[in-house]
Design a protein around this motif. Structure first.
Motif, PDB file in Angstrom:
ATOM      1  N   ASN A  58       0.501  -1.225  -0.275  1.00  0.00           N
ATOM      2  CA  ASN A  58       0.166   0.314   0.084  1.00  0.00           C
ATOM      3  C   ASN A  58       0.470   1.511   0.062  1.00  0.00           C
ATOM      4  OD1 ASN A  58      -3.043  -1.084  -0.416  1.00  0.00           O
ATOM      5  ND2 ASN A  58      -2.781  -1.537   2.357  1.00  0.00           N
ATOM      6  N   TYR A  59       1.631   0.912   0.344  1.00  0.00           N
ATOM      7  CA  TYR A  59       3.170   2.387   0.907  1.00  0.00           C
ATOM      8  C   TYR A  59       3.417   2.838  -0.548  1.00  0.00           C
ATOM      9  CZ  TYR A  59       6.775   5.146   1.716  1.00  0.00           C
ATOM     10  OH  TYR A  59       8.384   6.251   1.957  1.00  0.00           O
ATOM     11  N   ILE A  60       3.970   1.307  -0.895  1.00  0.00           N
ATOM     12  CA  ILE A  60       4.420   1.979  -2.760  1.00  0.00           C
ATOM     13  C   ILE A  60       4.031   2.002  -3.303  1.00  0.00           C
ATOM     14  CG2 ILE A  60       5.638   0.302  -4.430  1.00  0.00           C
ATOM     15  CD1 ILE A  60       7.785  -0.888  -2.337  1.00  0.00           C
ATOM     16  N   PHE A  61       2.597   1.420  -3.637  1.00  0.00           N
ATOM     17  CA  PHE A  61       1.448   1.755  -5.219  1.00  0.00           C
ATOM     18  C   PHE A  61       0.601   2.578  -4.205  1.00  0.00           C
ATOM     19  CE2 PHE A  61       4.057  -2.241  -5.212  1.00  0.00           C
ATOM     20  CZ  PHE A  61       4.260  -1.995  -6.574  1.00  0.00           C
ATOM     21  N   LYS A  62       0.254   3.561  -2.783  1.00  0.00           N
ATOM     22  CA  LYS A  62      -0.533   4.565  -2.920  1.00  0.00           C
ATOM     23  C   LYS A  62      -2.206   3.964  -2.794  1.00  0.00           C
ATOM     24  CE  LYS A  62       3.021   7.180  -2.897  1.00  0.00           C
ATOM     25  NZ  LYS A  62       3.112   7.138  -1.722  1.00  0.00           N
ATOM     26  N   ALA A 103      -5.360  -2.921 -11.789  1.00  0.00           N
ATOM     27  CA  ALA A 103      -6.852  -3.432 -11.892  1.00  0.00           C
ATOM     28  C   ALA A 103      -6.672  -1.382 -11.455  1.00  0.00           C
ATOM     29  CB  ALA A 103      -7.430  -4.005 -11.279  1.00  0.00           C
ATOM     30  N   ILE A 104      -5.997  -1.141 -10.060  1.00  0.00           N
ATOM     31  CA  ILE A 104      -6.620   0.161  -9.516  1.00  0.00           C
ATOM     32  C   ILE A 104      -6.128   1.262 -10.253  1.00  0.00           C
ATOM     33  CG2 ILE A 104      -5.880   1.418  -7.119  1.00  0.00           C
ATOM     34  CD1 ILE A 104      -6.091  -2.012  -5.559  1.00  0.00           C
ATOM     35  N   SER A 105      -4.959   1.063 -10.522  1.00  0.00           N
ATOM     36  CA  SER A 105      -4.573   1.825 -11.271  1.00  0.00           C
ATOM     37  C   SER A 105      -4.796   2.595 -13.201  1.00  0.00           C
ATOM     38  CB  SER A 105      -2.408   1.556 -11.444  1.00  0.00           C
ATOM     39  OG  SER A 105      -2.725   0.955 -12.910  1.00  0.00           O
ATOM     40  N   LEU A 106      -5.772   1.472 -13.414  1.00  0.00           N
ATOM     41  CA  LEU A 106      -6.911   1.747 -14.265  1.00  0.00           C
ATOM     42  C   LEU A 106      -8.014   2.611 -14.074  1.00  0.00           C
ATOM     43  CD1 LEU A 106      -5.081  -1.232 -16.924  1.00  0.00           C
ATOM     44  CD2 LEU A 106      -4.764   1.896 -17.093  1.00  0.00           C
ATOM     45  N   GLY A 107      -7.853   2.325 -12.927  1.00  0.00           N
ATOM     46  CA  GLY A 107      -9.147   3.048 -12.139  1.00  0.00           C
ATOM     47  C   GLY A 107     -10.695   1.612 -11.486  1.00  0.00           C
ATOM     48  N   PHE A 108     -10.286   0.583 -12.295  1.00  0.00           N
ATOM     49  CA  PHE A 108     -11.090  -0.524 -11.685  1.00  0.00           C
ATOM     50  C   PHE A 108     -11.625  -0.051 -10.128  1.00  0.00           C
ATOM     51  CE2 PHE A 108      -9.677  -1.924 -15.703  1.00  0.00           C
ATOM     52  CZ  PHE A 108     -10.712  -1.967 -16.694  1.00  0.00           C
ATOM     53  N   SER A 141      10.999  -9.391  -5.200  1.00  0.00           N
ATOM     54  CA  SER A 141      11.256  -8.597  -6.628  1.00  0.00           C
ATOM     55  C   SER A 141      10.145  -8.432  -7.228  1.00  0.00           C
ATOM     56  CB  SER A 141      12.029 -11.142  -7.019  1.00  0.00           C
ATOM     57  OG  SER A 141      11.365 -11.623  -6.378  1.00  0.00           O
ATOM     58  N   GLY A 142       8.758  -9.361  -6.805  1.00  0.00           N
ATOM     59  CA  GLY A 142       8.066  -8.992  -7.723  1.00  0.00           C
ATOM     60  C   GLY A 142       7.537  -7.454  -7.450  1.00  0.00           C
ATOM     61  N   ILE A 143       7.709  -7.099  -6.482  1.00  0.00           N
ATOM     62  CA  ILE A 143       7.440  -5.429  -5.832  1.00  0.00           C
ATOM     63  C   ILE A 143       8.563  -4.920  -7.306  1.00  0.00           C
ATOM     64  CG2 ILE A 143       7.687  -3.694  -4.253  1.00  0.00           C
ATOM     65  CD1 ILE A 143       6.869  -5.433  -2.063  1.00  0.00           C
ATOM     66  N   LEU A 144       9.340  -4.926  -7.228  1.00  0.00           N
ATOM     67  CA  LEU A 144      10.302  -4.133  -8.519  1.00  0.00           C
ATOM     68  C   LEU A 144      10.113  -3.931  -9.436  1.00  0.00           C
ATOM     69  CD1 LEU A 144      14.285  -4.993  -6.910  1.00  0.00           C
ATOM     70  CD2 LEU A 144      12.692  -3.118  -6.552  1.00  0.00           C
ATOM     71  N   TYR A 145       9.507  -5.528 -10.089  1.00  0.00           N
ATOM     72  CA  TYR A 145       9.527  -5.595 -11.016  1.00  0.00           C
ATOM     73  C   TYR A 145       8.026  -5.002 -11.410  1.00  0.00           C
ATOM     74  CZ  TYR A 145       7.997  -8.189 -16.177  1.00  0.00           C
ATOM     75  OH  TYR A 145       6.768  -7.881 -17.060  1.00  0.00           O
ATOM     76  N   LEU A 146       6.987  -5.213 -10.268  1.00  0.00           N
ATOM     77  CA  LEU A 146       5.647  -4.155 -10.705  1.00  0.00           C
ATOM     78  C   LEU A 146       5.708  -2.832 -10.805  1.00  0.00           C
ATOM     79  CD1 LEU A 146       2.669  -4.449 -10.873  1.00  0.00           C
ATOM     80  CD2 LEU A 146       2.643  -5.373  -8.185  1.00  0.00           C
ATOM     81  N   LYS A 147       6.729  -2.164  -9.672  1.00  0.00           N
ATOM     82  CA  LYS A 147       6.922  -1.232  -9.910  1.00  0.00           C
ATOM     83  C   LYS A 147       7.715  -0.508 -11.155  1.00  0.00           C
ATOM     84  CE  LYS A 147       7.510   2.830  -7.847  1.00  0.00           C
ATOM     85  NZ  LYS A 147       6.343   3.576  -7.228  1.00  0.00           N
ATOM     86  N   GLY A 148       8.137  -1.292 -12.372  1.00  0.00           N
ATOM     87  CA  GLY A 148       8.509  -0.316 -13.129  1.00  0.00           C
ATOM     88  C   GLY A 148       7.455  -1.150 -14.591  1.00  0.00           C
ATOM     89  N   GLU A 149       6.326  -2.158 -14.113  1.00  0.00           N
ATOM     90  CA  GLU A 149       5.202  -2.058 -15.277  1.00  0.00           C
ATOM     91  C   GLU A 149       4.869  -0.880 -14.725  1.00  0.00           C
ATOM     92  OE1 GLU A 149       2.885  -6.193 -15.732  1.00  0.00           O
ATOM     93  OE2 GLU A 149       3.495  -5.979 -13.801  1.00  0.00           O
ATOM     94  N   ILE A 150       3.838  -0.696 -13.669  1.00  0.00           N
ATOM     95  CA  ILE A 150       4.008   0.982 -13.352  1.00  0.00           C
ATOM     96  C   ILE A 150       3.706   1.835 -13.887  1.00  0.00           C
ATOM     97  CG2 ILE A 150       2.254   2.203 -11.847  1.00  0.00           C
ATOM     98  CD1 ILE A 150       1.113  -0.688 -11.922  1.00  0.00           C
ATOM     99  N   ILE A 151       5.577   2.399 -13.739  1.00  0.00           N
ATOM    100  CA  ILE A 151       6.047   3.394 -14.593  1.00  0.00           C
ATOM    101  C   ILE A 151       5.105   3.871 -16.004  1.00  0.00           C
ATOM    102  CG2 ILE A 151       8.075   4.351 -14.942  1.00  0.00           C
ATOM    103  CD1 ILE A 151       8.750   3.300 -12.157  1.00  0.00           C
ATOM    104  N   ASN A 152       5.882   2.028 -16.548  1.00  0.00           N
ATOM    105  CA  ASN A 152       5.361   2.722 -18.007  1.00  0.00           C
ATOM    106  C   ASN A 152       3.800   2.657 -19.025  1.00  0.00           C
ATOM    107  OD1 ASN A 152       8.495   1.493 -18.811  1.00  0.00           O
ATOM    108  ND2 ASN A 152       7.733  -0.549 -18.196  1.00  0.00           N
ATOM    109  N   LEU A 153       3.099   1.981 -17.709  1.00  0.00           N
ATOM    110  CA  LEU A 153       1.958   2.524 -17.875  1.00  0.00           C
ATOM    111  C   LEU A 153       1.270   3.237 -17.923  1.00  0.00           C
ATOM    112  CD1 LEU A 153      -0.415  -0.189 -15.606  1.00  0.00           C
ATOM    113  CD2 LEU A 153      -0.179  -0.605 -18.730  1.00  0.00           C
ATOM    114  N   LYS A 154       1.793   4.067 -17.226  1.00  0.00           N
ATOM    115  CA  LYS A 154       1.908   6.504 -17.133  1.00  0.00           C
ATOM    116  C   LYS A 154       1.693   6.445 -18.193  1.00  0.00           C
ATOM    117  CE  LYS A 154       0.332   5.707 -11.987  1.00  0.00           C
ATOM    118  NZ  LYS A 154       0.857   5.960 -10.656  1.00  0.00           N
ATOM    119  N   LYS A 155       3.145   6.249 -19.267  1.00  0.00           N
ATOM    120  CA  LYS A 155       4.058   6.989 -19.891  1.00  0.00           C
ATOM    121  C   LYS A 155       2.461   7.441 -20.881  1.00  0.00           C
ATOM    122  CE  LYS A 155       8.562   4.867 -18.660  1.00  0.00           C
ATOM    123  NZ  LYS A 155       9.471   4.255 -19.609  1.00  0.00           N
TER     124      LYS A 155
END
Length: 253
Positions: free
Chosen positions: A159-163, A203-208, A239-253
């Motif tokens: 929750n802290y990392i991904f708001k 899903a949450i980052s996309l508004g679901f 390792s999943g958190i690190l990978y997912l952080k990169g995914e979310i950054i790419n989704l917002k580009k």
């Protein structure tokens, strides 16, 4: 992936699709799938249960095939490699056309009552994803103290990392609507158990909309937590958190 049914999308429209990923579950799979069939029959739904079998050293596959022969509503997927829950669920969800899609861990630690609740709120448009939760009001969790402590700290870190604002990312039942299957699932790539978290964060980052359902959880698999198991889980999710952080950054580009 080798299937016991056509690999192309099945046109039959279902009310509900339930995937049960299994690995070394020969002792419990028959009784638990029977419980699921009886329960879903009572709900008067048009449904199917898909047993997704990772290569196991025991007789899990043989048991699954016996179950399939006894129930018309049961299909079996035979996976070529043991890749994890994410792969098992994602690939099975792609094949079917349903109003509500779900998965449940084979040991049924969440209890099966969560199914009806999830169908009502997802199918009724109250949310897009329903998540079983051990830590919201009304829930209880009988777990080894160390696993419970680590689990709560992990959820706080997510929750802290991904708001986000979820109490339980990894509980073994989730249900999703058709829009999630169409727009979120294609963006998920993780095959392991961390896929649950990936699905929810994207899903949450996309508004679901995600809603947690309290469950009475019983830990069947681990009466105590070994250091080796704990270290493995920490590495997987770290390792999943690190990978997912990169995914979310790419989704917002």
């Amino acid at each position: 992936m080798k299937n016991e049914y056509p690999a192309s999308k099945i046109s039959e429209k279902l009310d509900f699709l339930l995937v049960v990923p299994v690995y070394k579950e020969e002792k419990i799979i028959e009784e638990n799938v029977k419980s699921l069939v009886n329960y879903l029959d009572s709900l008067k739904l048009k449904y199917r249960i898909v047993i997704s079998v990772a290569p196991s050293p025991d007789n899990t596959l043989q048991k699954a095939m016996e179950i399939k022969s006894n129930y018309e509503v049961v299909d079996v997927i035979m996976e070529e490699k043991k890749l994890g829950r994410g792969f098992s669920v994602r690939e099975a969800w792609k094949v079917y056309d349903a109003n509500v899609y779900a998965f449940i861990d084979a040991d049924l630690s969440t209890g099966i009552e969560v199914i009806e609740k999830s169908i009502k709120i997802v199918g009724g448009g109250e949310c897009d994803i329903a998540v079983a939760s051990r830590y919201v009001d009304g829930a209880s969790a009988r777990r080894p103290p160390l696993r419970k402590f680590v689990s709560k700290k992990y959820n706080g870190l997510m929750n802290y990392i991904f708001k986000t604002n979820l109490k339980d990312f990894q509980c073994g039942y989730k249900a999703a609507g058709k829009s999630v299957i169409d727009y979120v699932i294609p963006k998920t790539t993780i095959d392991s158990w961390f896929w649950d978290a990936e699905l929810l964060v994207i899903a949450i980052s996309l508004g679901f909309r995600v809603k947690e359902i309290p469950v009475k959880w019983i830990e069947y698999k681990y009466n105590k937590t070994s250091f080796k198991r704990l270290a493995s889980d920490i590495f997987l999710h770290g390792s999943g958190i690190l990978y997912l952080k990169g995914e979310i950054i790419n989704l917002k580009k």
